[in-house]
Design a protein around this motif. Structure first.
Motif, PDB file in Angstrom:
ATOM      1  N   UNK B  34       0.836  -1.200   0.000  1.00 25.25           N
ATOM      2  CA  UNK B  34       0.000   0.000   0.000  1.00 25.25           C
ATOM      3  C   UNK B  34       0.877   1.259   0.000  1.00 25.25           C
ATOM      4  N   UNK B  43      -0.634  12.591  -1.409  1.00 24.07           N
ATOM      5  CA  UNK B  43      -1.562  11.922  -0.492  1.00 24.07           C
ATOM      6  C   UNK B  43      -1.613  12.645   0.847  1.00 24.07           C
ATOM      7  N   UNK B  44      -2.711  13.308   1.081  1.00 21.52           N
ATOM      8  CA  UNK B  44      -2.943  13.918   2.386  1.00 21.52           C
ATOM      9  C   UNK B  44      -4.187  13.241   2.948  1.00 21.52           C
ATOM     10  N   UNK B  45      -4.042  12.554   4.094  1.00 26.98           N
ATOM     11  CA  UNK B  45      -5.164  11.740   4.576  1.00 26.98           C
ATOM     12  C   UNK B  45      -6.452  12.551   4.771  1.00 26.98           C
ATOM     13  N   UNK B  46      -6.304  13.838   5.027  1.00 26.39           N
ATOM     14  CA  UNK B  46      -7.491  14.622   5.347  1.00 26.39           C
ATOM     15  C   UNK B  46      -8.104  15.274   4.110  1.00 26.39           C
ATOM     16  N   UNK B  47      -7.286  15.500   3.090  1.00 24.17           N
ATOM     17  CA  UNK B  47      -7.798  16.193   1.909  1.00 24.17           C
ATOM     18  C   UNK B  47      -8.854  15.349   1.206  1.00 24.17           C
ATOM     19  N   UNK B  48      -9.709  16.018   0.460  1.00 20.76           N
ATOM     20  CA  UNK B  48     -10.808  15.315  -0.198  1.00 20.76           C
ATOM     21  C   UNK B  48     -10.330  14.530  -1.410  1.00 20.76           C
ATOM     22  N   UNK B  50      -6.854  12.906  -3.591  1.00 19.59           N
ATOM     23  CA  UNK B  50      -5.437  12.540  -3.473  1.00 19.59           C
ATOM     24  C   UNK B  50      -4.931  12.223  -4.863  1.00 19.59           C
ATOM     25  N   UNK B 259       3.713  12.365   9.885  1.00 18.53           N
ATOM     26  CA  UNK B 259       2.896  12.394  11.095  1.00 18.53           C
ATOM     27  C   UNK B 259       3.079  13.626  11.965  1.00 18.53           C
ATOM     28  N   UNK B 261       3.814  16.870  10.974  1.00 19.68           N
ATOM     29  CA  UNK B 261       3.557  18.210  10.476  1.00 19.68           C
ATOM     30  C   UNK B 261       2.272  18.246   9.676  1.00 19.68           C
ATOM     31  N   UNK B 262       1.704  19.414   9.648  1.00 19.37           N
ATOM     32  CA  UNK B 262       0.489  19.651   8.890  1.00 19.37           C
ATOM     33  C   UNK B 262       0.813  20.676   7.809  1.00 19.37           C
ATOM     34  N   UNK B 263       0.402  20.524   6.586  1.00 26.47           N
ATOM     35  CA  UNK B 263      -0.297  19.368   6.052  1.00 26.47           C
ATOM     36  C   UNK B 263       0.600  18.137   5.989  1.00 26.47           C
ATOM     37  N   UNK B 264      -0.007  16.979   6.210  1.00 29.93           N
ATOM     38  CA  UNK B 264       0.733  15.737   6.226  1.00 29.93           C
ATOM     39  C   UNK B 264       1.057  15.305   4.798  1.00 29.93           C
ATOM     40  N   UNK B 265       2.343  15.032   4.558  1.00 30.11           N
ATOM     41  CA  UNK B 265       2.761  14.647   3.202  1.00 30.11           C
ATOM     42  C   UNK B 265       2.990  13.143   3.166  1.00 30.11           C
TER      43      UNK B 265
END
Lengths: 450, 296
Positions: B34, B43-48, B50, B259, B261-265
């Motif tokens: 994966x 890939x940002x886990x929170x973004x709508x 990816x 993990x 920093x935001x935004x997560x890369x």
């Protein structure tokens, strides 16, 4: 029990936003409006949302990191809020502070996560960019009310034209003075840049090459980087960035002057030492540092970890202007609660958490400062001489607008390390840091405009 | 259809293996694959959304100065940490092997650090290394002026390596002892009868006989040093691999991007883990080929 809304504007807006069911509920008894507001129980907040009601039972998830005094207090608030707002249930979810970003990311990726999230102000712009947060409805939370009733730092939670967050409490920086060391050296708590430098020199105690007491803590990774950015640059008469938060001004004459002021402590081997007692808060807490800059939360830490420490707190020493750094955790509404009853419940909950009544109970229990300007003069809060200097600093405390908090901090730390450890020219080092962070800012703003 | 007894046995064996195998596939291999997939996305886990970005993350890695710094540091962790650890633990093992009295006690003492949490170890060593710490006090007795070991970019990485070596010593000593004790005494006796010096015995009998042990320790040591994380996170200034990235390792950098920093890369971080995976795979294959030889 269904009550009316006080203004037609809200009704119109909610009809658009919350759908027909919600609007019908609000419209049911509009004529009661003005009276209802006076009859609002204390536990419903100060934005006059007491009359918004949900159309059926709804549960929202409130996420906040684990911090005993905060979570205990919120657990006390929840039954009070639920009793005053029938139909709304709050599920309080806590997780370790260290895992904050992962926990939220993992839950959201799995299609779950909070409806209302308690978040560090510096993360708001990133979450907004990800379309994770929804703006506070200006009909419910009018901008002029927010701006007149809260301290100016709250603008760090504003992106473009929208506010995204309301804090319960805020923190500022002030100067911690170990009175044993200051008295021994015969100096008073410093109030200006020059006095601070002189006091740090006078209080340092060395035995040969080894420090017994450092005059000032070398703590850039703690609060030092914030002190430079938001306090010292402004005190020198400059601004860390333009008003619109788009362009950094660290390399301005004031920025460099402030930077050199900080390094004049760090590079003077008669004042302080990097890594002394591992870090600044530990050095001051163990009584081996005379002067230390830190946040209001540290008072609570020292109360339990160093009860015998003889110290005083004064506002940050000033130069041409007064300024301090502010930071806060605040409540935001996520896209999970963008519509319908969840949106109503979420708005009411953050209104409640940002009310003056909650703030008055929060400060003594948690040690953070009230976020509403009216409370800054509350005599009961000013009684504590360890808290008063922080409250005094609130009107001139500023929070940084940051699009990547971790990398901004790292860039500033590297600038100081480059000068103090690698001998780089200060202007070159600050320029390098500014370029790095400016590039992120540019990318951020252009992504919002797309 | 009736199955023969031997065939039925086979089936049972596979059935029993299947469960852990399935677990292994789901828990270890699945996420690994994966990560490969994620590495080709922004890939940002929170973004709508990816979006697929192809090899862009890999191109960015190639131009990322901090990544190269982390790679170089990781090389230092391996090239200094592994030989140092092996050398010291072999010497200690040879010494312990000769002990007759209190042998168990000494072995336990050396093993103790290994069972201690690396985070706790890291914090204790921070106190040892700080400018007004124990280490500098001791150096002071000999008139040596210490430094801020973890605060100086020139010394910080070696300070962390020393802690890592100290922490892993117990494990390596125990493995070496097992290796030493499996050397047939006949060989030693024969060497003694032939009048071999102890250096000759060591060089021509002990070391060749220990080859499988050494291969095992080198391979596991290299892998664990390539993945060094905890000690850097708990010992470097504010856990960010400083000062000036002088201690940052690849895994710590991956952690920061994904993990901390935001935004997560996440895509970028995954691409780095893929690169690290390929490096570990390559080095391990080479090691097994070069180091593994038959002894006779």
């Amino acid at each position: 029990m269904k009550k009316s809304v006080t203004e037609q504007a809200i009704d119109r807006r909610t009809a658009l936003k919350f759908g027909a069911a919600g609007a019908a509920a609000f419209g049911a008894a509009r004529h009661l409006g003005a009276i209802a507001q006076d009859a609002t129980p204390e536990t419903t907040g100060d934005f006059g949302l007491g009359d918004l009601t949900v159309s059926g039972d709804v549960e929202i998830e409130y996420w906040q990191y684990e911090y005993a005094s905060k979570t205990d207090l919120v657990n006390e608030f929840i039954p009070e809020f639920e009793a005053a707002n029938p139909g709304i249930k709050i599920k309080h979810v806590n997780f370790p502070y260290e895992d904050f970003i992962q926990q939220v990311a993992a839950a959201v990726q799995a299609g779950e996560g909070p409806d209302v999230l308690n978040v560090y102000f510096g993360w708001i712009p990133a979450y907004v960019q990800q379309q994770f947060l929804v703006p506070l409805d200006p009909e419910l939370f009018p901008h002029d009310v927010i701006e007149s009733e809260f301290f100016p730092m709250i603008s760090a939670g504003k992106v473009v034209d929208d506010y995204y967050a309301l804090p319960t409490a805020v923190r500022t920086l002030a100067l911690f003075c170990n009175m044993d060391h200051l008295d021994a050296a015969g100096v008073a708590p410093p109030t200006t840049w020059d006095e601070l430098l002189a006091a740090a020199k006078a209080t340092a105690v060395k035995n040969g090459n080894d420090f017994e007491v450092v005059g000032f803590t070398h703590d850039m990774a703690g609060q030092g980087h914030n002190w430079w950015r938001e306090a010292l640059i402004r005190q020198a008469g400059g601004m860390p960035s333009t008003e619109d938060n788009r362009t950094l001004q660290w390399t301005s004459a004031e920025g460099i002057e402030a930077f050199n002021y900080v390094t004049s402590f760090l590079m003077d081997s008669e004042i302080t030492q990097s890594g002394f007692q591992t870090d600044g808060p530990t050095a001051f807490g163990s009584g081996m540092a005379a002067l230390h800059i830190d946040g209001s939360y540290r008072v609570g830490t020292y109360k339990s970890s160093a009860p015998d420490l003889n110290y005083k707190i004064v506002p940050l020493p000033e130069n041409k202007d007064k300024a301090s750094f502010a930071s806060f955790w605040c409540n935001t509404i996520t896209r999970n609660a963008a519509e319908g009853d969840k949106a109503i419940a979420a708005a009411k909950w953050i209104d409640f958490l940002a009310s003056a009544d909650v703030m008055k109970r929060w400060t003594p229990a948690v040690g953070e400062l009230p976020a509403r300007s009216a409370l800054a003069e509350d005599p009961s809060l000013l009684e504590d001489d360890k808290v008063a200097p922080f409250i005094e600093s609130l009107p001139y405390s500023y929070a940084t607008f940051m699009v990547n908090e971790a990398e901004l901090r790292q860039a500033v730390l590297d600038a100081f390390d480059n000068v103090t450890l690698a001998g780089l020219d200060p202007e070159v080092a600050v320029q390098e840091a500014q370029d790095k962070v400016q590039a992120q800012l540019d990318e951020y703003w252009s992504s919002l405009e797309d | 259809m009736s199955l023969s007894l031997s065939r039925r046995r086979w089936l049972w064996a596979y059935a029993f293996i299947a469960i852990p195998l399935l677990f292994f596939l789901l828990i270890r291999i699945g996420p690994t694959l994966y990560a490969f997939w994620v590495s080709f996305h922004d890939w940002d886990p929170i973004a709508l959304d990816r979006p697929w970005v192809g090899l862009k993350n890999y191109q960015d890695i190639a131009n990322d100065k901090v990544f190269w710094k982390a790679l170089r540091n990781t090389g230092v962790y391996v090239l200094v940490g592994v030989p140092l650890g092996l050398g010291i633990s072999l010497v200690i093992a040879l010494g312990l092997q000769r002990l007759i009295r209190f042998a168990g006690l000494f072995r336990a003492l050396y093993f103790l650090p290994y069972v201690t949490s690396l985070v706790a170890v890291g914090w204790v060593w921070r106190w040892i290394y700080m400018p007004n710490g124990v280490l500098n006090d001791v150096l002071g007795w000999f008139g040596i002026n210490g430094t801020s070991w973890l605060g100086d970019p020139a010394t910080a990485i070696y300070a962390i390596i020393v802690t890592t070596v100290w922490h892993g010593l117990g494990f390596q000593v125990v493995i070496f002892l097992a290796g030493l004790e499996s050397i047939p005494t006949d060989y030693m006796d024969a060497a003694a009868v032939d009048g071999a010096t102890s250096w000759q015995t060591f060089k021509d009998i002990v070391i060749p006989q220990l080859n499988p042990t050494i291969v095992f320790l080198v391979v596991t040591g290299v892998i664990s040093n390539l993945q060094v994380f905890t000690q850097v996170r708990s010992m470097s200034s504010q856990g960010t691999g400083g000062p000036l990235n002088s201690t940052i390792s690849i895994v710590l950098y991956v952690y920061q991007k994904a993990f901390a920093s935001l935004p997560s890369k996440m895509g970028y971080a995954s691409a780095m883990t893929v690169v690290l995976f390929l490096i570990i795979l390559f080095i391990t294959i080479v090691q097994l080929r070069v180091l593994q030889r038959d002894t006779d």
